[in-house]
Motif scaffolding. Structure first.
Motif, PDB file in Angstrom:
ATOM      1  N   VAL A 116       0.854  -1.182   0.000  1.00 26.23           N
ATOM      2  CA  VAL A 116       0.000   0.000   0.000  1.00 26.23           C
ATOM      3  C   VAL A 116       0.891   1.233   0.000  1.00 26.23           C
ATOM      4  O   VAL A 116       1.617   1.473   0.971  1.00 26.23           O
ATOM      5  N   PRO A 117       0.908   2.026  -1.062  1.00 21.87           N
ATOM      6  CA  PRO A 117       1.718   3.244  -1.070  1.00 21.87           C
ATOM      7  C   PRO A 117       1.166   4.266  -0.089  1.00 21.87           C
ATOM      8  O   PRO A 117      -0.011   4.220   0.280  1.00 21.87           O
ATOM      9  N   GLY A 118       2.018   5.183   0.328  1.00 21.01           N
ATOM     10  CA  GLY A 118       1.545   6.191   1.266  1.00 21.01           C
ATOM     11  C   GLY A 118       2.644   7.137   1.685  1.00 21.01           C
ATOM     12  O   GLY A 118       3.692   7.231   1.044  1.00 21.01           O
ATOM     13  N   ALA A 177      -2.005   3.921   9.211  1.00 19.70           N
ATOM     14  CA  ALA A 177      -2.873   3.688   8.064  1.00 19.70           C
ATOM     15  C   ALA A 177      -2.617   4.690   6.946  1.00 19.70           C
ATOM     16  O   ALA A 177      -3.235   4.610   5.882  1.00 19.70           O
ATOM     17  N   ARG A 178      -1.699   5.633   7.162  1.00 17.97           N
ATOM     18  CA  ARG A 178      -1.338   6.608   6.132  1.00 17.97           C
ATOM     19  C   ARG A 178       0.037   6.316   5.539  1.00 17.97           C
ATOM     20  O   ARG A 178       0.288   6.652   4.381  1.00 17.97           O
ATOM     21  N   ASN A 179       0.915   5.727   6.331  1.00 16.11           N
ATOM     22  CA  ASN A 179       2.258   5.453   5.835  1.00 16.11           C
ATOM     23  C   ASN A 179       2.272   4.281   4.863  1.00 16.11           C
ATOM     24  O   ASN A 179       1.406   3.396   4.911  1.00 16.11           O
ATOM     25  N   GLU A 180       3.274   4.274   4.014  1.00 17.11           N
ATOM     26  CA  GLU A 180       3.494   3.142   3.111  1.00 17.11           C
ATOM     27  C   GLU A 180       3.672   1.878   3.938  1.00 17.11           C
ATOM     28  O   GLU A 180       4.276   1.893   5.007  1.00 17.11           O
ATOM     29  N   VAL A 197       2.062  -6.552   9.428  1.00 17.98           N
ATOM     30  CA  VAL A 197       2.030  -5.309   8.675  1.00 17.98           C
ATOM     31  C   VAL A 197       3.346  -4.585   8.902  1.00 17.98           C
ATOM     32  O   VAL A 197       3.649  -4.150  10.017  1.00 17.98           O
ATOM     33  N   LEU A 198       4.147  -4.458   7.847  1.00 19.22           N
ATOM     34  CA  LEU A 198       5.456  -3.814   7.899  1.00 19.22           C
ATOM     35  C   LEU A 198       5.265  -2.365   7.448  1.00 19.22           C
ATOM     36  O   LEU A 198       4.986  -2.097   6.282  1.00 19.22           O
ATOM     37  N   VAL A 199       5.384  -1.443   8.398  1.00 12.05           N
ATOM     38  CA  VAL A 199       5.083  -0.039   8.139  1.00 12.05           C
ATOM     39  C   VAL A 199       6.358   0.718   7.812  1.00 12.05           C
ATOM     40  O   VAL A 199       7.322   0.694   8.582  1.00 12.05           O
ATOM     41  N   GLY A 200       6.361   1.404   6.683  1.00 13.85           N
ATOM     42  CA  GLY A 200       7.498   2.218   6.302  1.00 13.85           C
ATOM     43  C   GLY A 200       7.542   3.514   7.082  1.00 13.85           C
ATOM     44  O   GLY A 200       6.589   3.889   7.773  1.00 13.85           O
ATOM     45  N   ALA A 201       8.658   4.212   6.984  1.00 16.43           N
ATOM     46  CA  ALA A 201       8.832   5.495   7.670  1.00 16.43           C
ATOM     47  C   ALA A 201       9.906   6.285   6.940  1.00 16.43           C
ATOM     48  O   ALA A 201      10.612   5.752   6.077  1.00 16.43           O
ATOM     49  N   ILE A 202      10.049   7.552   7.288  1.00 15.27           N
ATOM     50  CA  ILE A 202      11.059   8.369   6.640  1.00 15.27           C
ATOM     51  C   ILE A 202      12.441   7.769   6.886  1.00 15.27           C
ATOM     52  O   ILE A 202      12.741   7.278   7.977  1.00 15.27           O
ATOM     53  N   SER A 255      13.961   0.823   2.134  1.00 20.33           N
ATOM     54  CA  SER A 255      13.202  -0.245   1.482  1.00 20.33           C
ATOM     55  C   SER A 255      12.685  -1.243   2.511  1.00 20.33           C
ATOM     56  O   SER A 255      13.179  -1.324   3.634  1.00 20.33           O
ATOM     57  N   ILE A 256      11.656  -1.964   2.091  1.00 14.20           N
ATOM     58  CA  ILE A 256      11.100  -3.082   2.848  1.00 14.20           C
ATOM     59  C   ILE A 256      11.218  -4.305   1.971  1.00 14.20           C
ATOM     60  O   ILE A 256      10.901  -4.257   0.780  1.00 14.20           O
ATOM     61  N   GLU A 257      11.670  -5.412   2.524  1.00 16.18           N
ATOM     62  CA  GLU A 257      11.776  -6.635   1.721  1.00 16.18           C
ATOM     63  C   GLU A 257      11.306  -7.839   2.505  1.00 16.18           C
ATOM     64  O   GLU A 257      11.253  -7.827   3.741  1.00 16.18           O
ATOM     65  N   THR A 258      10.928  -8.888   1.763  1.00 17.50           N
ATOM     66  CA  THR A 258      10.532 -10.157   2.365  1.00 17.50           C
ATOM     67  C   THR A 258      11.400 -11.275   1.793  1.00 17.50           C
ATOM     68  O   THR A 258      11.978 -11.126   0.710  1.00 17.50           O
ATOM     69  N   VAL A 259      11.463 -12.378   2.513  1.00 19.96           N
ATOM     70  CA  VAL A 259      12.348 -13.458   2.080  1.00 19.96           C
ATOM     71  C   VAL A 259      11.818 -14.167   0.842  1.00 19.96           C
ATOM     72  O   VAL A 259      12.599 -14.762   0.085  1.00 19.96           O
ATOM     73  N   TRP A 260      10.513 -14.123   0.597  1.00 20.02           N
ATOM     74  CA  TRP A 260       9.949 -14.823  -0.559  1.00 20.02           C
ATOM     75  C   TRP A 260       9.891 -13.947  -1.805  1.00 20.02           C
ATOM     76  O   TRP A 260       9.775 -14.448  -2.912  1.00 20.02           O
ATOM     77  N   HIS A 261       9.959 -12.621  -1.638  1.00 25.13           N
ATOM     78  CA  HIS A 261       9.795 -11.715  -2.775  1.00 25.13           C
ATOM     79  C   HIS A 261      11.049 -10.896  -3.050  1.00 25.13           C
ATOM     80  O   HIS A 261      11.301 -10.512  -4.193  1.00 25.13           O
ATOM     81  N   GLY A 262      11.836 -10.643  -2.015  1.00 26.64           N
ATOM     82  CA  GLY A 262      12.928  -9.688  -2.135  1.00 26.64           C
ATOM     83  C   GLY A 262      12.421  -8.296  -1.841  1.00 26.64           C
ATOM     84  O   GLY A 262      11.448  -8.118  -1.093  1.00 26.64           O
ATOM     85  N   VAL A 263      13.050  -7.274  -2.424  1.00 32.13           N
ATOM     86  CA  VAL A 263      12.654  -5.890  -2.165  1.00 32.13           C
ATOM     87  C   VAL A 263      11.254  -5.633  -2.737  1.00 32.13           C
ATOM     88  O   VAL A 263      11.000  -5.885  -3.914  1.00 32.13           O
ATOM     89  N   VAL A 264      10.349  -5.164  -1.875  1.00 30.19           N
ATOM     90  CA  VAL A 264       8.994  -4.837  -2.307  1.00 30.19           C
ATOM     91  C   VAL A 264       8.905  -3.364  -2.660  1.00 30.19           C
ATOM     92  O   VAL A 264       8.242  -2.966  -3.612  1.00 30.19           O
ATOM     93  N   THR A 265       9.558  -2.557  -1.875  1.00 31.93           N
ATOM     94  CA  THR A 265       9.581  -1.110  -2.115  1.00 31.93           C
ATOM     95  C   THR A 265      10.898  -0.528  -1.630  1.00 31.93           C
ATOM     96  O   THR A 265      11.394  -0.939  -0.593  1.00 31.93           O
ATOM     97  N   PRO A 266      11.554   0.397  -2.360  1.00 31.90           N
ATOM     98  CA  PRO A 266      11.131   0.918  -3.658  1.00 31.90           C
ATOM     99  C   PRO A 266      11.377  -0.090  -4.792  1.00 31.90           C
ATOM    100  O   PRO A 266      12.010  -1.104  -4.528  1.00 31.90           O
ATOM    101  N   PRO A 267      10.936   0.196  -6.037  1.00 34.01           N
ATOM    102  CA  PRO A 267      10.274   1.445  -6.411  1.00 34.01           C
ATOM    103  C   PRO A 267       8.898   1.570  -5.791  1.00 34.01           C
ATOM    104  O   PRO A 267       8.237   0.555  -5.553  1.00 34.01           O
ATOM    105  N   THR A 268       8.513   2.795  -5.508  1.00 32.84           N
ATOM    106  CA  THR A 268       7.223   3.042  -4.883  1.00 32.84           C
ATOM    107  C   THR A 268       6.150   3.207  -5.950  1.00 32.84           C
ATOM    108  O   THR A 268       6.260   4.052  -6.822  1.00 32.84           O
ATOM    109  N   SER A 269       5.131   2.383  -5.857  1.00 28.81           N
ATOM    110  CA  SER A 269       4.008   2.469  -6.788  1.00 28.81           C
ATOM    111  C   SER A 269       3.016   3.509  -6.282  1.00 28.81           C
ATOM    112  O   SER A 269       2.971   3.825  -5.097  1.00 28.81           O
ATOM    113  N   THR A 270       2.217   4.038  -7.171  1.00 25.62           N
ATOM    114  CA  THR A 270       1.159   4.967  -6.771  1.00 25.62           C
ATOM    115  C   THR A 270      -0.163   4.244  -6.574  1.00 25.62           C
ATOM    116  O   THR A 270      -1.154   4.865  -6.190  1.00 25.62           O
TER     117      THR A 270
END
Length: 299
Positions: free
Chosen positions: A162-164, A182-185, A201-206, A210-225
């Motif tokens: 969820v972008p944010g 609920a507003r943050n990425e 729920v892995l909440v991003g912050a300034i 990046s946030i990554e998971t072991v099954w997917h790798g880096v999820v963000t960035p790139p940041t989707s809209t």
């Protein structure tokens, strides 16, 4: 709340949050040995990092600051709670809030709460899985271990990005900015467990580059809209209790959700409690294999 803390929180509205986070990502991945070694040594000194706990205790052995920041620890430094009914704490950090989900809402700070549906990207059906359930919010400070682990054995059913915004998630900001989590990425991982659905729920912050998971790798960035969702109907990832499931490249917050009457948080845990990955966060209210009457996550 002191005026300075309010100003700090409110001032974040005008910051170029994503640009600053991308810049931090570039800095933390710089592989110049002089620069990265100086940055790592300064960080160790500033935050009192105990490198004796690290699987690689030599600060100069890391290729960049981010490799140091997401360093593995020696297994014996984070033993997994041995009790079969223990729900494992997924991260090192501080309990921000912990308790029951009431009327579909989660406590953020004194006088502030937000809805589970908002947290889960507006998915009312998913939110219903956690109606009257339990939540725990754990804040990871810069000095903490930044790999995230499984509270229980789980089968991944769905992951959503969820972008944010990228507001800070420290105490001053959570006390002043409504609906912060609920507003943050964020990245939402939904699992089936022996006691029904569990959400991490892995909440991003300034400055969280990046946030990554072991099954997917880096999820963000790139940041989707737009909101992106991945389903795992066939050969879904299966992770064991205590196994690494993801990591923050810089600090942030993880929120754990369970359904109604399946876990009870440890009585000793209250807001501001210091926790370590592997300790008992909660106990199962019953110790049985998942039965057919448990609500299942839709694929």
């Amino acid at each position: 709340m002191p005026t300075s803390e309010k100003l700090f929180a409110l001032g974040q509205h005008v910051l170029p949050q994503h640009m600053l986070s991308r810049l931090m990502g570039s800095i933390t991945r710089c592989r110049n040995s002089v620069f990265k070694d100086a940055m790592i040594r300064s960080f160790i000194k500033l935050y009192g990092v105990d490198m004796a706990q690290a699987a690689e205790p030599d600060p100069t052995a890391y290729g960049c600051f981010n490799e140091f920041f997401t360093r593995a620890l020696k297994p014996e430094t984070r033993p997994i709670a041995p009790e079969p009914d223990a729900v494992v704490c997924p991260a090192d950090g501080t309990v921000s809030q912990i308790g029951a989900i009431t009327e579909g809402r989660i406590i953020q700070a004194k006088g502030k709460n937000f809805s589970v549906a908002e947290l889960l990207g507006g998915h009312a059906e998913q939110a219903e899985l956690f109606a009257n359930g339990r939540f725990a919010t754990i804040y990871l400070s810069p000095r903490d271990y930044h790999r995230l682990h499984m509270p229980l054995d789980g089968t991944l059913k769905e992951m959503t990005h969820v972008p944010g915004k990228l507001f800070s998630v420290n105490a001053a900001t959570t006390a002043n900015i409504p609906n912060l989590f609920a507003r943050n990425e964020r990245v939402i991982a939904l699992f089936d467990t022996e006691v029904g659905p569990m959400a991490l729920v892995l909440v991003g912050a300034i400055f969280v580059a990046s946030i990554e998971t072991v099954w997917h790798g880096v999820v963000t960035p790139p940041t989707s809209t737009t909101v992106r969702t991945w389903h795992y109907p066939e050969n879904p990832p299966v992770l064991s209790r205590g196994q690494e499931m993801g990591r923050f490249n810089m600090g942030s917050t993880i929120i754990v959700l369970f359904g109604d009457n399946v876990v009870e948080w440890e009585e000793s845990l209250v807001p501001d409690s210091i926790v370590r990955m592997g300790q008992s966060l909660a106990r199962l209210t019953h110790q049985t294999a998942q039965s057919s009457d448990h609500r299942q996550l839709t694929a």
